[in-house]
Design a protein around this motif. Structure first.
Motif, PDB file in Angstrom:
ATOM      1  N   GLN A   1      -3.497  24.979 -21.747  1.00 55.49           N
ATOM      2  CA  GLN A   1      -2.591  24.055 -22.715  1.00 55.49           C
ATOM      3  C   GLN A   1      -1.371  24.286 -22.338  1.00 55.49           C
ATOM      4  O   GLN A   1      -0.444  23.585 -22.399  1.00 55.49           O
ATOM      5  CB  GLN A   1      -2.572  24.650 -24.193  1.00 55.49           C
ATOM      6  CG  GLN A   1      -4.017  23.905 -24.895  1.00 55.49           C
ATOM      7  CD  GLN A   1      -3.921  22.662 -25.106  1.00 55.49           C
ATOM      8  OE1 GLN A   1      -4.219  21.672 -24.408  1.00 55.49           O
ATOM      9  NE2 GLN A   1      -3.140  22.355 -26.459  1.00 55.49           N
ATOM     10  N   THR A   2      -0.884  25.464 -22.131  1.00 59.05           N
ATOM     11  CA  THR A   2       0.537  26.053 -22.036  1.00 59.05           C
ATOM     12  C   THR A   2       1.069  25.439 -20.566  1.00 59.05           C
ATOM     13  O   THR A   2       2.003  24.859 -20.359  1.00 59.05           O
ATOM     14  CB  THR A   2       0.665  27.263 -22.016  1.00 59.05           C
ATOM     15  OG1 THR A   2       0.340  27.898 -23.456  1.00 59.05           O
ATOM     16  CG2 THR A   2       2.060  27.829 -21.790  1.00 59.05           C
ATOM     17  N   LYS A   3       0.136  25.736 -19.465  1.00 60.58           N
ATOM     18  CA  LYS A   3       0.515  25.689 -18.063  1.00 60.58           C
ATOM     19  C   LYS A   3       0.330  24.182 -17.679  1.00 60.58           C
ATOM     20  O   LYS A   3       0.641  23.838 -16.601  1.00 60.58           O
ATOM     21  CB  LYS A   3      -0.312  26.655 -17.243  1.00 60.58           C
ATOM     22  CG  LYS A   3       0.325  28.061 -17.330  1.00 60.58           C
ATOM     23  CD  LYS A   3      -0.373  29.058 -16.612  1.00 60.58           C
ATOM     24  CE  LYS A   3       0.086  30.422 -16.754  1.00 60.58           C
ATOM     25  NZ  LYS A   3      -0.609  31.432 -16.068  1.00 60.58           N
ATOM     26  N   TYR A   4      -0.649  23.524 -18.399  1.00 57.54           N
ATOM     27  CA  TYR A   4      -0.953  22.318 -17.766  1.00 57.54           C
ATOM     28  C   TYR A   4      -0.802  21.125 -18.661  1.00 57.54           C
ATOM     29  O   TYR A   4       0.012  20.194 -18.316  1.00 57.54           O
ATOM     30  CB  TYR A   4      -2.482  22.133 -17.307  1.00 57.54           C
ATOM     31  CG  TYR A   4      -2.864  21.253 -16.651  1.00 57.54           C
ATOM     32  CD1 TYR A   4      -2.626  20.853 -15.295  1.00 57.54           C
ATOM     33  CD2 TYR A   4      -3.714  20.204 -17.433  1.00 57.54           C
ATOM     34  CE1 TYR A   4      -2.866  19.864 -14.670  1.00 57.54           C
ATOM     35  CE2 TYR A   4      -4.143  18.809 -16.351  1.00 57.54           C
ATOM     36  CZ  TYR A   4      -3.611  18.773 -15.099  1.00 57.54           C
ATOM     37  OH  TYR A   4      -4.158  17.557 -14.400  1.00 57.54           O
ATOM     38  N   ILE A   5      -1.208  21.098 -19.788  1.00 52.64           N
ATOM     39  CA  ILE A   5      -1.002  19.957 -20.554  1.00 52.64           C
ATOM     40  C   ILE A   5       0.146  19.996 -21.424  1.00 52.64           C
ATOM     41  O   ILE A   5       0.954  18.806 -21.602  1.00 52.64           O
ATOM     42  CB  ILE A   5      -2.411  19.969 -21.769  1.00 52.64           C
ATOM     43  CG1 ILE A   5      -3.546  19.648 -21.026  1.00 52.64           C
ATOM     44  CG2 ILE A   5      -1.875  18.827 -22.866  1.00 52.64           C
ATOM     45  CD1 ILE A   5      -4.696  19.691 -22.005  1.00 52.64           C
ATOM     46  N   ALA A   6       0.911  21.070 -21.755  1.00 51.04           N
ATOM     47  CA  ALA A   6       2.065  21.200 -22.586  1.00 51.04           C
ATOM     48  C   ALA A   6       3.039  20.391 -21.963  1.00 51.04           C
ATOM     49  O   ALA A   6       3.853  19.771 -22.380  1.00 51.04           O
ATOM     50  CB  ALA A   6       2.428  22.646 -22.936  1.00 51.04           C
ATOM     51  N   GLY A   7       3.242  20.706 -20.512  1.00 53.05           N
ATOM     52  CA  GLY A   7       4.407  19.962 -19.781  1.00 53.05           C
ATOM     53  C   GLY A   7       4.386  18.615 -20.000  1.00 53.05           C
ATOM     54  O   GLY A   7       5.551  17.818 -20.260  1.00 53.05           O
ATOM     55  N   ALA A   8       3.188  17.850 -19.658  1.00 51.97           N
ATOM     56  CA  ALA A   8       3.371  16.553 -19.990  1.00 51.97           C
ATOM     57  C   ALA A   8       3.328  16.178 -21.416  1.00 51.97           C
ATOM     58  O   ALA A   8       4.239  14.993 -21.705  1.00 51.97           O
ATOM     59  CB  ALA A   8       1.744  16.009 -19.612  1.00 51.97           C
TER      60      ALA A   8
END
Length: 120
Positions: free
Chosen positions: A104-111
């Motif tokens: 969640q933090t490293k991949y999805i949250a950025g988007a």
């Protein structure tokens, strides 16, 4: 300033406990495809038993991961034998809190952060 990474090549994403996922870049097309996932459609249409934000986050993360994860390292069975990548394996992996949180933090949250800034 918005920094664009125009690479379309998959990259390794280090999560936790030696687990790495080879993921495609998160694009609009991928998010739209994930929205069509039957589990997301069912959760969105469930008006009788409203789905919590946490449940929805888990459902979306799994749907996205099933689309973008192309390989993995550091995932094995009870005996430590490497497991092949499968949709069921991805779902099981994301049921582990440290892995889910890292994804969640490293991949999805950025988007999602970028989307929130756009709408602010």
């Amino acid at each position: 300033m918005l920094r664009l990474n125009l690479s379309t090549e998959p990259r390794w994403l280090d999560l936790a406990h030696g687990v790495r996922l080879l993921v495609e870049p998160l694009t609009t097309a991928i998010m739209l495809a994930a929205r069509s996932d039957p589990t997301i459609v069912a959760a969105a249409g469930n008006t009788e038993d409203s789905t919590s934000n946490d449940d929805l986050a888990r459902i979306v993360a799994k749907a996205v991961a099933r689309i973008v994860v192309k390989d993995w390292e550091g995932v094995g069975d009870e005996d430590g034998k490497p497991l092949p990548l499968t949709p069921e394996g991805i779902d099981a992996l994301l049921e582990l809190w440290p892995i889910f949180e890292a994804f969640q933090t490293k991949y999805i949250a950025g988007a999602l952060i970028l989307d929130a800034e756009k709408n602010a």
